[in-house]
Design a protein around this motif. Structure first.
Motif, PDB file in Angstrom:
ATOM      1  N   ILE A  21      47.333  31.829  62.601  1.00 30.82           N
ATOM      2  CA  ILE A  21      48.420  32.760  62.317  1.00 30.82           C
ATOM      3  C   ILE A  21      49.671  31.947  61.987  1.00 30.82           C
ATOM      4  CG2 ILE A  21      47.468  34.527  63.831  1.00 30.82           C
ATOM      5  CD1 ILE A  21      49.699  33.840  65.847  1.00 30.82           C
ATOM      6  N   GLY A  22      50.693  32.651  61.481  1.00 33.50           N
ATOM      7  CA  GLY A  22      51.962  32.011  61.202  1.00 33.50           C
ATOM      8  C   GLY A  22      52.981  32.312  62.291  1.00 33.50           C
ATOM      9  N   MET A  23      54.255  32.075  61.983  1.00 37.12           N
ATOM     10  CA  MET A  23      55.337  32.267  62.943  1.00 37.12           C
ATOM     11  C   MET A  23      56.187  33.487  62.620  1.00 37.12           C
ATOM     12  SD  MET A  23      57.881  29.150  61.684  1.00 37.12           S
ATOM     13  CE  MET A  23      59.361  29.709  62.553  1.00 37.12           C
ATOM     14  N   ASP A  24      55.747  34.305  61.673  1.00 37.84           N
ATOM     15  CA  ASP A  24      56.578  35.393  61.149  1.00 37.84           C
ATOM     16  C   ASP A  24      56.221  36.763  61.695  1.00 37.84           C
ATOM     17  OD1 ASP A  24      57.823  33.494  59.584  1.00 37.84           O
ATOM     18  OD2 ASP A  24      56.508  33.849  57.869  1.00 37.84           O
ATOM     19  N   ALA A  30      44.786  39.904  48.874  1.00 40.02           N
ATOM     20  CA  ALA A  30      43.608  40.417  48.170  1.00 40.02           C
ATOM     21  C   ALA A  30      42.738  39.284  47.656  1.00 40.02           C
ATOM     22  CB  ALA A  30      44.052  41.313  47.017  1.00 40.02           C
ATOM     23  N   VAL A  31      43.381  38.242  47.123  1.00 44.80           N
ATOM     24  CA  VAL A  31      42.621  37.104  46.598  1.00 44.80           C
ATOM     25  C   VAL A  31      41.909  36.379  47.733  1.00 44.80           C
ATOM     26  CG1 VAL A  31      42.788  34.872  45.429  1.00 44.80           C
ATOM     27  CG2 VAL A  31      44.110  36.829  44.590  1.00 44.80           C
ATOM     28  N   GLN A  32      42.625  36.182  48.855  1.00 40.45           N
ATOM     29  CA  GLN A  32      42.009  35.473  49.976  1.00 40.45           C
ATOM     30  C   GLN A  32      40.834  36.252  50.567  1.00 40.45           C
ATOM     31  OE1 GLN A  32      42.809  32.156  51.686  1.00 40.45           O
ATOM     32  NE2 GLN A  32      40.697  32.869  51.821  1.00 40.45           N
ATOM     33  N   ARG A  33      41.006  37.560  50.726  1.00 42.87           N
ATOM     34  CA  ARG A  33      39.916  38.346  51.286  1.00 42.87           C
ATOM     35  C   ARG A  33      38.723  38.365  50.332  1.00 42.87           C
ATOM     36  NH1 ARG A  33      37.162  42.868  52.320  1.00 42.87           N
ATOM     37  NH2 ARG A  33      37.041  43.602  54.487  1.00 42.87           N
ATOM     38  N   ARG A  34      38.971  38.457  49.025  1.00 44.34           N
ATOM     39  CA  ARG A  34      37.891  38.432  48.051  1.00 44.34           C
ATOM     40  C   ARG A  34      37.164  37.100  48.110  1.00 44.34           C
ATOM     41  NH1 ARG A  34      34.241  41.233  46.344  1.00 44.34           N
ATOM     42  NH2 ARG A  34      35.806  42.912  46.309  1.00 44.34           N
ATOM     43  N   ARG A  35      37.900  36.029  48.342  1.00 45.04           N
ATOM     44  CA  ARG A  35      37.268  34.711  48.460  1.00 45.04           C
ATOM     45  C   ARG A  35      36.272  34.696  49.622  1.00 45.04           C
ATOM     46  NH1 ARG A  35      39.137  29.319  47.465  1.00 45.04           N
ATOM     47  NH2 ARG A  35      40.369  30.174  45.746  1.00 45.04           N
ATOM     48  N   LEU A  36      36.630  35.325  50.713  1.00 41.28           N
ATOM     49  CA  LEU A  36      35.725  35.386  51.865  1.00 41.28           C
ATOM     50  C   LEU A  36      34.485  36.206  51.543  1.00 41.28           C
ATOM     51  CD1 LEU A  36      38.354  36.152  54.668  1.00 41.28           C
ATOM     52  CD2 LEU A  36      37.509  33.909  53.962  1.00 41.28           C
ATOM     53  N   VAL A  37      34.689  37.367  50.922  1.00 42.57           N
ATOM     54  CA  VAL A  37      33.563  38.249  50.593  1.00 42.57           C
ATOM     55  C   VAL A  37      32.641  37.577  49.581  1.00 42.57           C
ATOM     56  CG1 VAL A  37      32.950  40.450  49.529  1.00 42.57           C
ATOM     57  CG2 VAL A  37      34.843  40.346  51.161  1.00 42.57           C
ATOM     58  N   PRO A  52      44.500  44.754  62.231  1.00 44.27           N
ATOM     59  CA  PRO A  52      45.546  45.695  61.796  1.00 44.27           C
ATOM     60  C   PRO A  52      46.543  45.048  60.830  1.00 44.27           C
ATOM     61  CG  PRO A  52      45.203  45.849  64.163  1.00 44.27           C
ATOM     62  CD  PRO A  52      44.415  44.660  63.697  1.00 44.27           C
ATOM     63  N   ARG A  53      47.071  45.844  59.937  1.00 46.57           N
ATOM     64  CA  ARG A  53      48.095  45.379  59.005  1.00 46.57           C
ATOM     65  C   ARG A  53      49.412  45.213  59.768  1.00 46.57           C
ATOM     66  NH1 ARG A  53      48.173  45.704  53.531  1.00 46.57           N
ATOM     67  NH2 ARG A  53      46.284  46.981  53.675  1.00 46.57           N
ATOM     68  N   GLY A  99      43.680  39.414  58.641  1.00 49.32           N
ATOM     69  CA  GLY A  99      44.802  40.253  59.028  1.00 49.32           C
ATOM     70  C   GLY A  99      45.760  40.429  57.869  1.00 49.32           C
ATOM     71  N   PRO A 100      45.726  41.555  57.175  1.00 47.17           N
ATOM     72  CA  PRO A 100      46.606  41.760  56.020  1.00 47.17           C
ATOM     73  C   PRO A 100      48.057  41.961  56.451  1.00 47.17           C
ATOM     74  CG  PRO A 100      45.420  43.782  56.512  1.00 47.17           C
ATOM     75  CD  PRO A 100      44.877  42.737  57.451  1.00 47.17           C
ATOM     76  N   ALA A 101      48.962  41.534  55.597  1.00 49.41           N
ATOM     77  CA  ALA A 101      50.394  41.753  55.819  1.00 49.41           C
ATOM     78  C   ALA A 101      50.902  42.796  54.839  1.00 49.41           C
ATOM     79  CB  ALA A 101      51.164  40.445  55.653  1.00 49.41           C
ATOM     80  N   GLU A 102      51.962  43.494  55.207  1.00 46.78           N
ATOM     81  CA  GLU A 102      52.476  44.582  54.376  1.00 46.78           C
ATOM     82  C   GLU A 102      53.019  44.088  53.040  1.00 46.78           C
ATOM     83  OE1 GLU A 102      55.133  47.284  56.226  1.00 46.78           O
ATOM     84  OE2 GLU A 102      53.736  47.840  57.812  1.00 46.78           O
ATOM     85  N   ASP A 103      53.404  42.815  52.968  1.00 45.90           N
ATOM     86  CA  ASP A 103      53.965  42.300  51.713  1.00 45.90           C
ATOM     87  C   ASP A 103      52.896  41.818  50.738  1.00 45.90           C
ATOM     88  OD1 ASP A 103      53.091  39.969  52.881  1.00 45.90           O
ATOM     89  OD2 ASP A 103      55.061  39.001  52.951  1.00 45.90           O
ATOM     90  N   GLY A 104      51.621  42.029  51.074  1.00 43.01           N
ATOM     91  CA  GLY A 104      50.537  41.613  50.194  1.00 43.01           C
ATOM     92  C   GLY A 104      49.897  40.300  50.577  1.00 43.01           C
ATOM     93  N   GLY A 105      50.461  39.624  51.556  1.00 41.29           N
ATOM     94  CA  GLY A 105      49.866  38.381  52.041  1.00 41.29           C
ATOM     95  C   GLY A 105      48.922  38.645  53.197  1.00 41.29           C
ATOM     96  N   PHE A 106      48.844  37.684  54.105  1.00 43.73           N
ATOM     97  CA  PHE A 106      48.052  37.886  55.312  1.00 43.73           C
ATOM     98  C   PHE A 106      48.719  37.163  56.470  1.00 43.73           C
ATOM     99  CE2 PHE A 106      46.219  34.242  53.091  1.00 43.73           C
ATOM    100  CZ  PHE A 106      46.019  33.295  54.081  1.00 43.73           C
ATOM    101  N   TRP A 107      48.601  37.761  57.657  1.00 43.75           N
ATOM    102  CA  TRP A 107      49.230  37.174  58.840  1.00 43.75           C
ATOM    103  C   TRP A 107      48.225  36.428  59.704  1.00 43.75           C
ATOM    104  CZ3 TRP A 107      47.760  38.482  63.820  1.00 43.75           C
ATOM    105  CH2 TRP A 107      47.001  39.647  63.972  1.00 43.75           C
TER     106      TRP A 107
END
Length: 205
Positions: free
Chosen positions: A96-99, A152-159, A169-170, A120-128
């Motif tokens: 995780i990050g510090m944000d 979205a790109v990171q999750r697709r990479r996993l799939v 949770p977001r 863990g998706p973040a509301e700004d389109g990234g991930f936490w």
């Protein structure tokens, strides 16, 4: 159990939370970053784990609780630095990050039984948060960071790698003043909320 990784910057004025200025000063933004990091580290410290690691750009300060290994961030862009952090792990790991000072041990206590990754998706389109049962740095390298499609790109990479992904949770990252107030409302008893109240009072004077 899982290795818990926190990737962070030393909270120095002018180096962290620059999007909070204005309305806050660089010193106040750094104080908010320190409070966010402190709440995050406390949640990690309270979560059962095999190992707790702070992957740090900078030098540890009095905000670091006991029980953490501190390692420097690797070189390159954020994707490379995240990949390097996972590359240091020999077993299941959650990063995780510090944000997101609103994180709790309940959110971080992941169980990889029946899945290969947590996202863990973040509301700004990234991930936490990103968890990997078998850490593979290649899953992160080349993912465009700090964009509206990063998550979205990171999750697709996993799939696409054939991993069974379980979503967390977001959450909302603290980037702007509006984010700060929204996140503080979700965790009103944390250090971040207290520091935000003091900074906001000072800004009104």
């Amino acid at each position: 159990m899982t290795t818990l990784l926190v990737i962070a910057k030393e909270p120095l004025p002018g180096r962290v939370k620059t999007r909070l200025t204005p309305p806050f000063t660089a010193r106040e933004a750094a104080a908010l970053a320190e409070a966010s990091l402190t709440d995050t580290l406390r949640a990690v410290a309270a979560t059962p784990a095999t190992r707790r690691v702070l992957v740090l750009d900078g030098t540890p300060g009095p905000w670091l609780p006991p029980g953490f290994d501190v390692v420097p961030q690797g070189p390159g862009g954020l994707d490379e630095r995240l990949a390097d952090a996972f590359g240091r792990c020999a077993g299941p790991a959650l990063l995780i990050g510090m944000d997101t000072p609103q994180v709790t041990p309940r959110l971080l206590g992941v169980d990889f039984t029946g899945c290969d990754a947590f996202f863990g998706p973040a509301e700004d389109g990234g991930f936490w948060a990103l968890g990997l049962a078998e850490p593979d740095p290649a899953l992160l390298r080349g993912v465009p960071m700090s964009t509206a499609v990063t998550g979205a790109v990171q999750r697709r990479r996993l799939v696409d790698a054939g991993l069974r992904v379980r979503d967390l949770p977001r959450l909302r990252d603290v980037d702007t003043a509006a984010d700060a107030h929204a996140v503080a409302a979700l965790a009103p008893h944390g250090r971040f909320a207290a520091r935000l109240a003091r900074c906001s009072a000072a800004a009104r004077r």
